[in-house]
Enzyme design. Structure first.
Site, PDB file in Angstrom:
ATOM      1  N   ASP A 254      -3.384   2.291  -5.797  1.00  0.00           N
ATOM      2  CA  ASP A 254      -2.075   2.272  -5.117  1.00  0.00           C
ATOM      3  C   ASP A 254      -1.918   1.103  -4.151  1.00  0.00           C
ATOM      4  OD1 ASP A 254      -3.795   3.155  -3.069  1.00  0.00           O
ATOM      5  OD2 ASP A 254      -2.154   4.198  -2.109  1.00  0.00           O
ATOM      6  N   GLU A 255      -2.641   0.023  -4.396  1.00  0.00           N
ATOM      7  CA  GLU A 255      -2.674  -1.070  -3.436  1.00  0.00           C
ATOM      8  C   GLU A 255      -2.815  -2.396  -4.159  1.00  0.00           C
ATOM      9  OE1 GLU A 255      -5.633  -1.664   0.132  1.00  0.00           O
ATOM     10  OE2 GLU A 255      -5.911   0.248  -0.865  1.00  0.00           O
TER      11      GLU A 255
ATOM     12  N   ASP B  95       0.856  -1.185   0.000  1.00  0.00           N
ATOM     13  CA  ASP B  95       0.000   0.000   0.000  1.00  0.00           C
ATOM     14  C   ASP B  95       0.893   1.237   0.000  1.00  0.00           C
ATOM     15  OD1 ASP B  95      -2.024   1.809   0.250  1.00  0.00           O
ATOM     16  OD2 ASP B  95      -2.495   1.334   2.341  1.00  0.00           O
TER      17      ASP B  95
HETATM   18 MG   LIG Z   1      -2.408   4.002   0.103  1.00  0.00          MG
END
Ligand SMILES: [Mg+2]
Length: 390
Positions: A104-105, A9
């Site tokens: 973003d993960e 993350d």
């Molecule tokens: Mg994040």
């Protein structure tokens, strides 16, 4: 065989990218999102801004009140999407079994990679290092025997964290955590659990399973498993995913349905493009509408044959959108989801088109995809696109 599941993350992704690209913003409270005074919200806040209590999805005006010296930057989606593609490529070099959760993960199944990358700690350091080298921004990583624990772990030492949870360490980690930290426990479930005297994950883990099942049905079983650190869900690559969706939240609520129709066209094209990129088709398309008062409705339309053609998705969802027009209610979010996915080879795409027309439609799609691939999405459309946030 215990699995090695990794959750990666990025830390304050949008804000970190802006600080990377604008050195004068480094070390300062940066908020990416709508301007204060508009109806905008915070999309991402740097850790310097979070220290003032600024959080994602908070109205920008409130964020500015909490942190008057914050510097606001507009959302630059194409730039973040590009960084996301780079990130996913980096992660793919560690395992082909990767499930992106958001921009973003991602989850990675890194079981059996020990010979290549060493034990979990070393693997985690290598991932963080490669991400930092490639993107010049930091990631937090959690590694555990399953998805639930890996995601929990990545959140424990943010930013720039690395937490490895071993097979036997789950109970100590979970015991005192509030039940809200469990996957799928929202406000309603939390309240019902609290009425049973359950406030922590440890209490839930020790609670009689059969009584939980009486109260919550199958979900009770799932809750009890999670509380005991058990989660068998596999890491699913995008190809195996059961749905694919895209949505947009407007800066200002929109009551002009012609404008909404234009946005729907754009969303349909985006979903079609993502399906084609994965060589997938879908049989069911769903329109999601959230009104200004947060009331949300979904309308699904299924086709006899699976498709990944934008105008067809658009046509099938126009009628349900028109149905909502009567109400004249202002809309704050519009989304399109594709479900009942299948591979491109699995089913012929005929639907509303005759064979000739279908071939033509496909040729157009291929040209559009080739151009988009070279110059980035959004460079070209079928003459009817509207960027909702421009
Ligand atoms: Mg994040």
């Amino acid at each position: 065989m215990p699995r090695t599941i990794v959750h990666v993350d990025m830390d304050a992704f949008y804000a970190a990218i802006e600080q990377r690209d604008h050195p004068e913003l480094r070390g300062k409270p940066v908020i990416v999102g709508g301007r204060p005074g508009s109806r905008g919200v915070v999309s991402s806040a740097s850790y310097e801004a979070r220290a003032f209590g600024v959080r994602s999805a908070m109205p920008s005006t409130e964020a500015q009140r909490l942190c008057p010296e914050a510097i606001f930057a507009p959302v630059d989606m194409p730039k973040y999407a590009e960084a996301s593609r780079t990130l996913m490529k980096v992660l793919e070099s560690f395992s082909p079994t990767i499930e992106p959760l958001s921009i973003d993960e991602a989850f990675l199944d890194a079981s059996g990679t020990e010979r290549l990358f060493g034990p979990p700690e070393e693997l985690g350091r290598a991932i963080k290092c490669r991400v930092l080298e490639t993107l010049q921004i930091t990631a937090s990583v959690g590694i555990a025997p399953n998805k639930f624990l890996a995601k929990l772990a990545s959140d424990l030492r943010k930013p720039d964290g690395l937490v490895v949870v071993g097979e036997g360490e789950a109970p100590a980690l979970l015991d005192d955590l509030p039940i809200r930290k469990l996957f799928g426990v929202g406000e309603a479930t939390e309240e019902r659990l609290q009425r049973l005297g359950i406030a922590t994950i440890g209490q839930l883990a020790r609670y009689p399973r059969d009584i939980l099942i009486q109260h919550f049905g199958q979900a009770g079983e799932h809750l009890s498993d999670l509380a005991n650190g058990i989660d068998e869900r596999p890491v699913e690559t995008e190809r195996e995913a059961r749905s694919l969706s895209t949505e947009v939240t407007f800066d200002e609520d929109i009551a002009d349905y012609e404008r909404l129709e234009a946005v729907l066209f754009d969303l349909s094209e985006q979903v079609a493009w993502r399906l084609r990129k994965q060589r997938l088709r879908a049989r069911t398309f769903t329109l999601r509408v959230r009104f200004a008062d947060f009331d949300t409705v979904s309308r699904s339309r299924s086709q006899k044959r699976a498709s990944n053609h934008g105008p067809l998705i658009f046509r099938s969802l126009c009628e349900p959108l028109a149905g909502l027009r009567e109400s004249r209610r202002a809309v704050r979010l519009l989304g399109v989801a594709a479900t009942q996915l299948c591979g491109e080879g699995d089913e012929a795409q005929l639907s509303l088109f005759g064979d000739d027309e279908l071939e033509k439609a496909r040729a157009v799609d291929e040209v559009l995809d080739a151009i988009s691939a070279r110059f980035g999405r959004g460079t070209i459309g079928r003459g009817r696109t509207l960027r909702p946030d421009s």
